[in-house]
Design a protein around this motif. Structure first.
Motif, short mmCIF file in Angstrom:
data_model
loop_
_atom_site.label_atom_id
_atom_site.label_comp_id
_atom_site.label_asym_id
_atom_site.label_seq_id
_atom_site.Cartn_x
_atom_site.Cartn_y
_atom_site.Cartn_z
N ASP A 1 -44.11 10.16 55.80
CA ASP A 1 -45.38 9.43 55.81
C ASP A 1 -45.19 8.10 56.54
OD1 ASP A 1 -48.21 9.41 54.20
OD2 ASP A 1 -47.40 7.39 54.43
N GLU A 2 -46.07 7.83 57.51
CA GLU A 2 -45.86 6.70 58.41
C GLU A 2 -46.48 5.40 57.92
OE1 GLU A 2 -47.26 7.92 62.23
OE2 GLU A 2 -45.60 9.32 62.55
N ASP A 3 -47.30 5.44 56.86
CA ASP A 3 -47.90 4.21 56.36
C ASP A 3 -46.79 3.26 55.90
OD1 ASP A 3 -49.20 2.22 54.86
OD2 ASP A 3 -50.77 3.58 54.19
N MET B 1 -39.89 16.42 50.58
CA MET B 1 -39.32 15.15 51.01
C MET B 1 -40.18 14.57 52.13
SD MET B 1 -37.49 13.19 53.25
CE MET B 1 -36.80 14.29 54.49
N GLY B 2 -40.48 13.27 51.99
CA GLY B 2 -41.28 12.59 53.01
C GLY B 2 -42.74 12.49 52.68
N GLU B 3 -43.22 13.29 51.72
CA GLU B 3 -44.63 13.19 51.29
C GLU B 3 -44.84 11.92 50.49
OE1 GLU B 3 -46.38 16.36 49.10
OE2 GLU B 3 -45.76 17.89 50.54
N ARG B 4 -46.00 11.32 50.64
CA ARG B 4 -46.31 10.11 49.90
C ARG B 4 -46.42 10.38 48.40
NH1 ARG B 4 -52.00 7.09 50.63
NH2 ARG B 4 -52.45 8.08 48.63
N VAL B 5 -45.85 9.49 47.62
CA VAL B 5 -46.03 9.54 46.16
C VAL B 5 -46.80 8.33 45.65
CG1 VAL B 5 -43.97 10.95 45.73
CG2 VAL B 5 -43.78 8.45 45.67
N GLY B 6 -46.93 7.30 46.49
CA GLY B 6 -47.66 6.11 46.05
C GLY B 6 -47.75 5.07 47.15
N ASN C 1 -46.85 0.93 53.94
CA ASN C 1 -46.99 0.58 52.52
C ASN C 1 -46.76 1.77 51.59
OD1 ASN C 1 -47.69 -2.21 52.78
ND2 ASN C 1 -49.68 -1.57 53.56
N SER C 2 -46.37 2.91 52.15
CA SER C 2 -46.18 4.09 51.30
C SER C 2 -44.76 4.21 50.81
CB SER C 2 -46.56 5.37 52.06
OG SER C 2 -45.62 5.65 53.09
N VAL C 3 -44.63 4.83 49.63
CA VAL C 3 -43.35 5.25 49.07
C VAL C 3 -43.36 6.77 49.08
CG1 VAL C 3 -41.89 5.28 47.01
CG2 VAL C 3 -43.12 3.19 47.64
N VAL C 4 -42.28 7.41 49.52
CA VAL C 4 -42.29 8.86 49.69
C VAL C 4 -41.31 9.52 48.73
CG1 VAL C 4 -42.93 8.61 52.12
CG2 VAL C 4 -40.50 8.90 51.50
N SER C 5 -41.48 10.82 48.60
CA SER C 5 -40.56 11.59 47.77
C SER C 5 -39.19 11.64 48.45
CB SER C 5 -41.08 13.00 47.56
OG SER C 5 -40.12 13.78 46.85
N PRO C 6 -38.12 11.41 47.70
CA PRO C 6 -36.78 11.49 48.28
C PRO C 6 -36.26 12.91 48.44
CG PRO C 6 -36.63 10.93 45.97
CD PRO C 6 -38.09 10.96 46.29
#
Length: 298
Positions: free
Chosen positions: A104-106, A289-294, A108-113
């Motif tokens: 996820d390129e935002d 992995m890489g998908e936004r979680v928050g 401000n995003s946190v992604v799944s590890p």
């Protein structure tokens, strides 16, 4: 618990998980005789090391085709074809092609590890929605560090469970500077829902590796890789006390299902609503992995 159901994040549909050794797990954790075997042998390091060693042998490659077929693994994502691996563990920690897991390129995003199934608890509350009522997440026992316990009290808890079918490398969920990884010795209980639903303490009884990621925008995060039955080892491939990037590889698990646990400081990150809602309904959510979680608050 007759079988494991989870929410597919893309469709929102309820799915049934394919679990290798499902009947064996049910017997071990829910049968009186099985529980004796669990305590006497299965949770112990020697069994997991022995089996992990077998998965390093060249002869273990014979298991790969059936494993791929039974679990419907997409080998088109892998950098190497199925017949190019030197052992089952070599295949199990396979690398993926660039772009197979978009990050996820935002900013401000946190992604799944990691790939897997995720549970999300805001303020480390609402555990009763998935785990048997009355259990609490014991930060003191999990972290083994009073300063970290104080820092993450009331924070956000994410539990990402990797099944044998999943990609077994784990990555950084945000940009930042990572500490050294501290190994905390322990047992080797299964991390399957068959085991943890009524035994939350598995997460602080099992062997684990704990590090702290101090991020640029999302505060500090505890990243903890938890071992499990038949997990040969947890391997860290990053360099400690350096700057890392979101999506960069952190390490891998050898054979077996495993778990990555993230602790976020209170109020720093707003977890995606679908993950929280599904958890409140008692379901894990599929994630890659890489998908936004928050998103970072404020």
């Amino acid at each position: 618990m007759k079988y494991i159901e989870y929410k597919d994040r893309t469709s929102g549909a309820l799915r049934k998980e394919i679990v290798p050794g499902e009947k064996w797990l049910q017997w071990l954790y829910h049968n009186p005789v099985g529980k004796i075997a669990l305590s006497a042998v299965v949770k112990r390091k020697c069994l997991s090391e022995w089996y992990g060693g077998r998965m390093d042998l060249p002869s273990s490659t014979e298991r790969i085709p059936e494993f791929v077929q039974n679990l419907n693994i997409n080998m088109g994502e892998a950098t190497r074809p199925m017949d190019d691996y030197t052992s089952f563990n070599d295949f199990f920690i396979r690398e993926l092609k660039p772009g197979a897991r978009p990050i996820d390129e935002d900013p401000n995003s946190v992604v799944s590890p990691a790939d897997g199934k995720v549970l999300a608890f805001d303020g480390i509350t609402g555990l009763d929605s998935f785990f048997v009522k009355g259990q609490e997440f014991n930060l003191d026992s999990f972290l083994r560090d009073p300063n970290l316990t104080r820092q993450f009290e009331g924070g956000t808890l994410l539990i990402i469970r990797l099944a044998p079918v999943d990609y077994h490398r784990f990555h950084f969920p945000a940009d930042g500077i990572v500490s050294e990884s501290r190994i905390i010795d322990g047992d080797y209980y299964s991390v399957s829902p068959y085991a943890v639903k009524d035994r939350l303490s598995v997460y602080w009884e099992n062997k684990r590796a704990r590090s702290v990621l101090r991020t640029k925008h999302a505060g500090a995060m505890v990243l903890c890789e938890v071992g499990a039955t038949m997990v040969g080892s947890i391997v860290q491939t990053h360099k400690a006390n350096t700057e890392v990037e979101k999506g960069q590889e952190k390490g891998w698990f050898k054979f077996g299902g495993s778990t990555v646990i993230m602790l976020l400081e209170k109020g720093k990150v707003r977890i995606d609503k679908d993950l929280l809602d599904n958890t409140r309904q008692g379901y894990e959510t599929s994630i890659r992995m890489g998908e936004r979680v928050g998103l970072v608050n404020g």
